[in-house]
Design an enzyme around this catalytic site. Structure first.
Site, short mmCIF file in Angstrom:
data_model
loop_
_atom_site.label_atom_id
_atom_site.label_comp_id
_atom_site.label_asym_id
_atom_site.label_seq_id
_atom_site.Cartn_x
_atom_site.Cartn_y
_atom_site.Cartn_z
CB CYS A 7 30.15 -15.79 20.73
SG CYS A 7 30.52 -17.38 19.98
CG HIS A 107 34.33 -16.78 17.06
ND1 HIS A 107 33.09 -16.88 17.68
CD2 HIS A 107 34.07 -16.75 15.73
CE1 HIS A 107 32.14 -16.93 16.76
NE2 HIS A 107 32.71 -16.84 15.56
CG HIS A 109 39.45 -13.99 13.60
ND1 HIS A 109 39.59 -14.74 14.75
CD2 HIS A 109 40.60 -13.29 13.47
CE1 HIS A 109 40.78 -14.50 15.28
NE2 HIS A 109 41.42 -13.62 14.52
CG HIS A 111 43.17 -10.90 10.28
ND1 HIS A 111 43.22 -9.87 11.20
CD2 HIS A 111 43.35 -12.03 11.00
CE1 HIS A 111 43.44 -10.36 12.41
NE2 HIS A 111 43.52 -11.66 12.31
P1 AMP Z 1 44.13 -12.77 15.80
O1 AMP Z 1 45.50 -12.38 16.26
O2 AMP Z 1 44.13 -13.35 14.41
O3 AMP Z 1 43.38 -13.61 16.81
O4 AMP Z 1 43.36 -11.39 15.62
C1 AMP Z 1 42.43 -10.88 16.53
C2 AMP Z 1 42.05 -9.52 16.01
O5 AMP Z 1 40.87 -9.10 16.67
C3 AMP Z 1 43.10 -8.44 16.24
O6 AMP Z 1 43.50 -7.88 14.98
C4 AMP Z 1 42.39 -7.41 17.12
O7 AMP Z 1 42.73 -6.08 16.82
C5 AMP Z 1 40.92 -7.71 16.82
N1 AMP Z 1 39.99 -7.34 17.87
C6 AMP Z 1 40.09 -7.59 19.19
N2 AMP Z 1 39.02 -7.13 19.85
C7 AMP Z 1 38.20 -6.58 18.91
C8 AMP Z 1 36.93 -5.93 18.96
N3 AMP Z 1 36.27 -5.75 20.11
N4 AMP Z 1 36.40 -5.47 17.80
C9 AMP Z 1 37.07 -5.63 16.64
N5 AMP Z 1 38.25 -6.25 16.52
C10 AMP Z 1 38.82 -6.72 17.65
ZN ZN Z 2 32.77 -17.53 19.60
#
Ligand code: AMP
Ligand code: ZN
Length: 123
Positions: A7, A107, A109, A111
Site C-alpha cells: 500500500c 497485500h 501480488h 509474480h
Molecule cells: P511473497 O513471498 O509472494 O509474499 O513475495 C514478496 C516479494 O516482495 C518478494 O519476492 C520480495 O523480494 C518482494 N519485496 C519485498 N519488499 C519489496 C520492496 N520494497 N520492493 C519490491 N519488492 C519487494
Molecule cells: Zn496493502
C-alpha cells in the site's frame, strides 16, 4: 491499509521501480529478483490474500492476469513460436497465499518471472 508495504508503494510513500500504472493496478520490479525478469503486479486497493478476494474483485483479478503477458512482452520474455509452431521462451506467473503458500507480504501480488533459466531456487 496502515503499515502495509505494498500500500505504501502504491501511495508512493516507499520508492519502487514502477513498470506499469493505471487507476487500479501497479507493477514494479521485485527488490530481490529470483529471475532475470521479476516483476510484481498488485491491485492498488488493499486485498490481503487471494483467499480474501470478494466477488467484486474478479474484474481487477482479471486485469492483473491480462497485464502479465503485456509486461512479459515489454520485458522481452514473451512466448515466441517458431515457424513450425514450437513455443520458445516464456515466463511464470505465481501468487503465493498464506504462510504455507510462501506469502511474505500480505497485500495480494502476482509474480511474473522470465528470462533464461535456471532461476534462483526454481526449476
Ligand atoms: P511473497 O513471498 O509472494 O509474499 O513475495 C514478496 C516479494 O516482495 C518478494 O519476492 C520480495 O523480494 C518482494 N519485496 C519485498 N519488499 C519489496 C520492496 N520494497 N520492493 C519490491 N519488492 C519487494
Ligand atoms: Zn496493502
Amino acid at each position: 491499509m496502515d503499515n502495509c508495504l505494498f500500500c505504501k508503494i502504491a501511495a508512493q510513500q516507499i520508492p519502487a521501480t514502477v513498470v506499469y500504472e493505471d487507476d487500479e493496478l501497479l507493477a514494479f520490479k521485485d527488490i530481490n529478483p529470483a529471475a532475470p525478469v521479476h516483476l510484481l503486479i498488485i491491485p492498488k486497493r488493499h486485498i490481503s490474500t487471494l483467499s480474501d478476494v470478494q466477488p467484486e474483485d474478479t474484474v481487477v483479478l482479471g486485469k492483473m492476469l491480462a497485464l502479465a503477458p503485456q509486461l512479459a512482452a515489454e520485458h522481452g520474455v514473451s512466448v515466441q513460436h517458431d515457424a513450425d509452431g514450437t513455443p520458445r521462451r516464456g515466463y511464470k506467473t505465481l501468487i503465493n497465499s498464506g504462510p504455507d503458500g510462501g506469502q511474505v507480504v500480505y497485500h495480494l501480488h502476482m509474480h511474473v518471472y522470465g528470462g533464461p533459466r535456471p532461476w534462483k531456487g526454481m526449476h
